[in-house]
Structure formats: C-alpha cells, structure tokens
Write a protein that holds these residues in place. Structure first.
Motif, PDB file in Angstrom:
ATOM      1  N   LYS A 159     -52.881  -7.288 -67.144  1.00 49.84           N
ATOM      2  CA  LYS A 159     -51.772  -7.919 -66.523  1.00 49.84           C
ATOM      3  C   LYS A 159     -50.305  -7.430 -66.753  1.00 49.84           C
ATOM      4  CE  LYS A 159     -54.427 -12.380 -67.852  1.00 49.84           C
ATOM      5  NZ  LYS A 159     -54.398 -13.567 -68.641  1.00 49.84           N
ATOM      6  N   THR A 160     -49.951  -6.680 -67.762  1.00 46.60           N
ATOM      7  CA  THR A 160     -48.849  -6.100 -67.913  1.00 46.60           C
ATOM      8  C   THR A 160     -48.478  -4.751 -66.896  1.00 46.60           C
ATOM      9  OG1 THR A 160     -48.639  -6.676 -70.427  1.00 46.60           O
ATOM     10  CG2 THR A 160     -47.384  -4.954 -69.529  1.00 46.60           C
ATOM     11  N   TRP A 161     -49.741  -4.025 -66.821  1.00 47.37           N
ATOM     12  CA  TRP A 161     -49.740  -3.127 -65.710  1.00 47.37           C
ATOM     13  C   TRP A 161     -49.404  -3.535 -64.441  1.00 47.37           C
ATOM     14  CZ3 TRP A 161     -50.540   2.233 -66.445  1.00 47.37           C
ATOM     15  CH2 TRP A 161     -50.794   3.043 -65.274  1.00 47.37           C
ATOM     16  N   SER A 162     -50.095  -4.841 -64.069  1.00 52.34           N
ATOM     17  CA  SER A 162     -49.701  -5.146 -62.663  1.00 52.34           C
ATOM     18  C   SER A 162     -48.419  -5.719 -62.482  1.00 52.34           C
ATOM     19  CB  SER A 162     -50.785  -6.363 -62.683  1.00 52.34           C
ATOM     20  OG  SER A 162     -52.092  -6.038 -62.463  1.00 52.34           O
ATOM     21  N   VAL A 163     -47.711  -6.315 -63.318  1.00 53.42           N
ATOM     22  CA  VAL A 163     -46.438  -6.767 -63.443  1.00 53.42           C
ATOM     23  C   VAL A 163     -45.353  -5.523 -63.296  1.00 53.42           C
ATOM     24  CG1 VAL A 163     -44.712  -8.159 -64.260  1.00 53.42           C
ATOM     25  CG2 VAL A 163     -46.826  -8.955 -64.615  1.00 53.42           C
ATOM     26  N   LEU A 164     -45.881  -4.546 -64.257  1.00 50.47           N
ATOM     27  CA  LEU A 164     -44.894  -3.491 -64.449  1.00 50.47           C
ATOM     28  C   LEU A 164     -44.893  -2.572 -63.127  1.00 50.47           C
ATOM     29  CD1 LEU A 164     -42.962  -1.715 -65.944  1.00 50.47           C
ATOM     30  CD2 LEU A 164     -44.952  -0.678 -66.958  1.00 50.47           C
TER      31      LEU A 164
ATOM     32  N   PHE B  86     -40.211  -6.103 -72.267  1.00 50.81           N
ATOM     33  CA  PHE B  86     -40.529  -6.166 -71.046  1.00 50.81           C
ATOM     34  C   PHE B  86     -41.511  -7.453 -70.813  1.00 50.81           C
ATOM     35  CE2 PHE B  86     -43.734  -5.548 -67.533  1.00 50.81           C
ATOM     36  CZ  PHE B  86     -42.703  -5.470 -66.411  1.00 50.81           C
ATOM     37  N   GLN B  87     -42.319  -7.572 -71.645  1.00 52.87           N
ATOM     38  CA  GLN B  87     -43.238  -8.545 -71.598  1.00 52.87           C
ATOM     39  C   GLN B  87     -42.701  -9.963 -71.733  1.00 52.87           C
ATOM     40  OE1 GLN B  87     -45.882  -7.026 -74.756  1.00 52.87           O
ATOM     41  NE2 GLN B  87     -47.343  -6.596 -73.083  1.00 52.87           N
ATOM     42  N   GLN B  88     -41.740 -10.191 -72.727  1.00 52.88           N
ATOM     43  CA  GLN B  88     -40.929 -11.257 -72.930  1.00 52.88           C
ATOM     44  C   GLN B  88     -40.034 -11.747 -71.713  1.00 52.88           C
ATOM     45  OE1 GLN B  88     -38.684 -10.166 -76.737  1.00 52.88           O
ATOM     46  NE2 GLN B  88     -40.165 -10.864 -77.832  1.00 52.88           N
TER      47      GLN B  88
ATOM     48  N   LEU C  21     -44.821 -12.559 -70.227  1.00 56.33           N
ATOM     49  CA  LEU C  21     -46.190 -12.268 -70.579  1.00 56.33           C
ATOM     50  C   LEU C  21     -46.321 -12.283 -72.231  1.00 56.33           C
ATOM     51  CD1 LEU C  21     -46.186  -9.223 -68.608  1.00 56.33           C
ATOM     52  CD2 LEU C  21     -47.468 -11.236 -67.786  1.00 56.33           C
ATOM     53  N   SER C  22     -47.591 -12.307 -72.698  1.00 58.33           N
ATOM     54  CA  SER C  22     -47.729 -12.012 -74.153  1.00 58.33           C
ATOM     55  C   SER C  22     -47.267 -10.943 -74.638  1.00 58.33           C
ATOM     56  CB  SER C  22     -49.335 -12.313 -74.171  1.00 58.33           C
ATOM     57  OG  SER C  22     -49.534 -12.045 -75.662  1.00 58.33           O
ATOM     58  N   ALA C  23     -46.192 -11.324 -75.481  1.00 57.63           N
ATOM     59  CA  ALA C  23     -45.457  -9.849 -76.187  1.00 57.63           C
ATOM     60  C   ALA C  23     -46.179  -9.365 -77.122  1.00 57.63           C
ATOM     61  CB  ALA C  23     -44.009 -10.414 -76.425  1.00 57.63           C
ATOM     62  N   ASP C  24     -47.241  -8.510 -76.540  1.00 59.80           N
ATOM     63  CA  ASP C  24     -48.062  -8.046 -77.787  1.00 59.80           C
ATOM     64  C   ASP C  24     -47.775  -6.541 -78.021  1.00 59.80           C
ATOM     65  OD1 ASP C  24     -49.402  -7.114 -75.469  1.00 59.80           O
ATOM     66  OD2 ASP C  24     -51.333  -7.968 -76.072  1.00 59.80           O
TER      67      ASP C  24
END
Length: 231
Positions: free
Chosen positions: A223-228, A208-210, A214-217
């Motif tokens: 940040k990931t939460w906000s986009v998700l 999902f991050q890729q 986003l940084s795919a960690d």
C-alpha cells in the motif's frame, strides 16, 4: 504470517483468473516452500517455489546440498530471479501447463482434489506433500480465495514502478531501498540515497505515511509503495 498472505493475494488472484487454477493451493505451496516468505530465495530472488535456472537471463547462484548416488554433496546451483512475485507464480503455472500430467489441477474447484492431483502428477517426492498443503489451507482459511473472481480490495492505483513483492523496512538494504529514498527525496525529504534502510529513512517513511493517511508503521509494504510511486 497474515501479512505474507495479504502481499501474495494480488498476484495469486490474478493468476487464478488467468489460468483457472486454485489460489489456495498456490498460496499454500508458497508458504510451504518459503517458510512464509522467509527463505533466502524468496527474499533475494522473489523465487517462491525454488525453481532452478534463469528467468529472462536473471538468476542467483547459491550453494545447496544434493545427494549424488546416495552421497551428500555441496553444489552451486543457479535459481531463477524474478522481478515480482507475479512472474514467479506465473512461471510455476506455465511449468504445469507444459506437462500433460498436470492437466487435472486446472479447473479443479475442490482444493483437496487439486492438491492430491498435484502430488499424483509427481510434482514433489514428499509422500505427504498434498497432506501438508491441505493442512496449510485449512489452518489459514485459504479456501475462501478460490471463489474470488478478482481483488479482495479496490484495484491499486497505477504506479510508476511495480511493487517488488517484499517488505522494505529497517535493516533492509539494496536497490529497492534506493528507489524508496529517491522517491521520498522528490517530495522534498532529505535522505542519503545509500540503499540502507536506517533510522532516518524509517522516520521519513512514517512521516510520509502520516501525511497520506496510511498506517504509520515505518514499513514500505504494497500500500505504501503504491501511494509513494503513484503516477
């Protein structure tokens, strides 16, 4: 450690703007009280300052050691459980506002004076409390946040669910993991909504991050939460 400060900033800067109180002091307090967000209360109740009681009917009961007439005793105590770190910080400041002895910390732009005023008001019994806060501020260059009038990054997109204020990563368990899994499944990923952040969930988060640049960690931070959960 830097990541904890980054996670704290949106909440602390909002409270600083609303209440005219030192952001650096609040961040230093949370670092000192939670060991950089690693305490049981910080992780399980989003309680950054060890405040007892209940918050809007929500609490968590843990066993603590207290001293009664000089004797060490193990007691069960209820501590406030907050929905996000913002409420935890705001609740602490509301406590300060209720005590007139804390008035000197509001509007004080010199973090050293603010920390000293906090100790002089009797907030902590530790005679080196102010010294410890000042040390944390200076070692981590936190004073720069006292002059910020807003977010140090663009305002986040509106989200359908508020970020819980904690990293969700491999090994995490519970309701927030379920929320992440459900949201990913809405995007046609096929995850068991079991509340366990295992290897498959981690791989899916990376994918999902890729997809979103986003940084795919494999870690669900702010940040990931906000986009998700973007509306």
């Amino acid at each position: 450690m830097e990541n904890f400060i980054e996670l704290m900033l949106p909440y602390v800067l909002k409270v600083q703007k609303e209440e005219n109180i030192s952001a650096s002091m609040l961040i230093a307090q949370s670092i000192l009280e939670t060991g950089w967000g690693e305490s049981f209360l910080a992780k399980n109740a989003l309680n950054l300052f060890g405040i007892k009681g209940s918050y809007k009917g929500q609490s968590i009961v843990i066993r603590t050691i207290e001293y009664v007439e000089g004797e060490e005793r193990v007691v069960s105590s209820a501590f406030k459980r907050y929905p996000t770190w913002y409420e935890s910080i705001k609740d602490l400041v509301e406590f300060y506002k209720r005590g007139t002895r804390y008035a000197p910390i509001f509007g004080e732009t010199d973090y050293k004076k603010a920390c000293s005023a906090l100790q002089q008001a009797g907030y902590a019994s530790d005679p080196k409390y102010a010294e410890k806060l000042i040390g944390i501020i200076e070692r981590n260059n936190l004073a720069k946040y006292d002059t910020m009038s807003g977010m140090p990054f663009p305002p986040p997109v509106k989200v359908s669910k508020p970020y819980p204020g904690e990293l969700i990563k491999k090994g995490s368990k519970g309701m927030y993991v379920v929320e992440v899994q459900k949201q990913l499944n809405k995007l046609n990923f096929k995850l068991a909504e079991d509340g366990i952040f295992g290897a498959k969930t981690e791989r899916t988060v990376r994918t999902f991050q890729q997809m979103k640049g986003l940084s795919a960690d494999g870690v669900v931070g702010s940040k990931t939460w906000s986009v998700l959960f973007a509306n």
